[in-house]
Write an enzyme that holds these catalytic residues in place. Structure first.
Site, PDB file in Angstrom:
ATOM      1  N   GLY A   9       0.888-110.744  22.808  1.00 58.36           N
ATOM      2  CA  GLY A   9       1.185-110.385  21.420  1.00 58.36           C
ATOM      3  C   GLY A   9      -0.064-110.278  20.576  1.00 58.36           C
ATOM      4  O   GLY A   9      -0.148-110.852  19.485  1.00 58.36           O
ATOM      5  N   ARG A  35       2.885-102.190  21.597  1.00 59.06           N
ATOM      6  CA  ARG A  35       2.358-101.050  20.824  1.00 59.06           C
ATOM      7  C   ARG A  35       1.011-100.635  21.398  1.00 59.06           C
ATOM      8  O   ARG A  35      -0.044-101.208  21.065  1.00 59.06           O
ATOM      9  CB  ARG A  35       2.277-101.434  19.342  1.00 59.06           C
ATOM     10  CG  ARG A  35       3.661-101.450  18.698  1.00 59.06           C
ATOM     11  CD  ARG A  35       3.659-102.034  17.327  1.00 59.06           C
ATOM     12  NE  ARG A  35       3.487-103.467  17.317  1.00 59.06           N
ATOM     13  CZ  ARG A  35       3.504-104.227  16.208  1.00 59.06           C
ATOM     14  NH1 ARG A  35       3.694-103.661  15.037  1.00 59.06           N
ATOM     15  NH2 ARG A  35       3.346-105.525  16.290  1.00 59.06           N
ATOM     16  N   TYR A 153      16.558-118.823  16.277  1.00 58.37           N
ATOM     17  CA  TYR A 153      15.087-118.917  16.266  1.00 58.37           C
ATOM     18  C   TYR A 153      14.659-120.371  16.481  1.00 58.37           C
ATOM     19  O   TYR A 153      13.773-120.655  17.302  1.00 58.37           O
ATOM     20  CB  TYR A 153      14.514-118.374  14.949  1.00 58.37           C
ATOM     21  CG  TYR A 153      12.995-118.475  14.916  1.00 58.37           C
ATOM     22  CD1 TYR A 153      12.215-117.647  15.725  1.00 58.37           C
ATOM     23  CD2 TYR A 153      12.355-119.410  14.111  1.00 58.37           C
ATOM     24  CE1 TYR A 153      10.823-117.757  15.727  1.00 58.37           C
ATOM     25  CE2 TYR A 153      10.963-119.515  14.101  1.00 58.37           C
ATOM     26  CZ  TYR A 153      10.205-118.690  14.920  1.00 58.37           C
ATOM     27  OH  TYR A 153       8.837-118.804  14.920  1.00 58.37           O
TER      28      TYR A 153
END
Ligand code: NDP
Ligand code: 8X3
Length: 255
Positions: A9, A35, A153
């Site tokens: 990440g 990405r 979460y």
């Protein structure tokens, strides 16, 4: 001797800040994320600026086979990973459980828990073979302080907390260090992702407080990995001055 760190990440936020800081310290890097353009740009920038070696691995950490293929593709001269920073993660949604979106739940559990496990297993195996290494997991204050609207979460970060503690014991006899970093509020893309691109709602999270920045957490990660060989930092909680815990934040009106 030069060290190599794998940061999951690294396309934004804490991971990107950590990659930049480590690059300046002369670490060779393996950076990951979905990405690809951001990975390519960061690789080019850090190699040109610091003269280090950066390998960019573009894969979705939720997919065990992609994790295996990506890490299995490492060239022989880049297989030795000294530091693994398990950073990739997200929150998706903020609502009562009965109104939750099951796609959000799957994204959080598959990324924060299963993805972290897949990568850890692959990297820890080679650290065990070499008899050295350091694994740094990004937990959260949510890993011990469950809050309303955050059940899944918080559950995923409770899992990271448990995994970090078990892993410390599993790797003890191999001399491999394990650290969990548990931040409070850090202004990154985290809230924009949590609110599915709603910038106004994301900005409101940080209104009236000075949150942590990705760079603050990167400094802490660098500090834990820079300790002498006999020192292990097990668990580090870092919050903004204005946030006592997950339940109490002091917000001041804008001047
Ligand atoms: P960002 O959203 O800025 O960064 C998240 C990173 O995770 C991105 O690089 C993203 O890359 C990567 N990522 C997410 N999903 C996947 C996936 N499926 N496969 C591969 N990579 C993925 O958030 P932060 O920097 O704030 O978050 C980093 C970590 O810190 C997370 O684990 C988060 O839970 C934790 N944390 C954050 C806090 C905060 O307040 N910001 C506080 C406490 C902990 P890409 O989209 O390119 O795949
Ligand atoms: C991120 C911080 O308080 O939104 O882990 O859970 S919080």
């Amino acid at each position: 001797m030069k060290k190599r760190a794998l940061i999951t990440g690294a396309t934004s936020g804490i991971g990107e800040a950590t990659a930049r800081l480590f690059a300046g310290e002369g670490y060779d890097l393996i950076i990951t994320g979905r990405r690809i353009e951001r990975l390519k740009n960061l690789k080019a920038e850090l190699e040109a600026r610091w003269g280090i070696d950066v390998l960019a691995l573009n894969f979705d950490i939720r997919d065990r086979f992609q994790c295996e293929a990506a890490l299995g593709s490492l060239p022989d001269d880049r297989r030795d990973i000294d530091i693994l920073v398990n950073n990739a993660g997200l929150a998706a949604g903020l609502e009562h459980l009965d109104e939750g979106d099951t796609n959000d739940w799957e994204a959080m559990i598959d990324t924060n828990v299963k993805g972290l496990l897949f990568v850890t297993r692959l990297v820890a195996r080679s650290m065990v073979e070499r008899g050295c290494g350091h694994i740094v997991n990004l937990g959260s204050i949510a890993g011990t302080q469950p809050y309303e609207n955050g059940a899944v979460y918080c559950a995923s970060k409770h899992a990271v907390h448990a995994i970090s503690q078990s892993l410390r014991m599993d790797l003890l006899s191999h001399g491999i260090k394990v650290t969990e970093i548990r931040p409070g509020m850090v202004e990154t893309e985290f809230s924009t992702v949590r609110f599915h691109g709603d910038r106004e709602r994301a900005d409101a999270v940080y209104r009236g407080v000075e949150p942590l920045r990705g760079e603050d957490i990167a400094e802490a990660i660098l500090w834990v990995v820079s300790q002498p060989a006999h020192v292990n930092i097990d668990d580090l909680v870092i919050t903004p001055v204005a946030q006592a815990n997950a339940y109490l934040t002091c917000r001041r009106p804008a001047k």
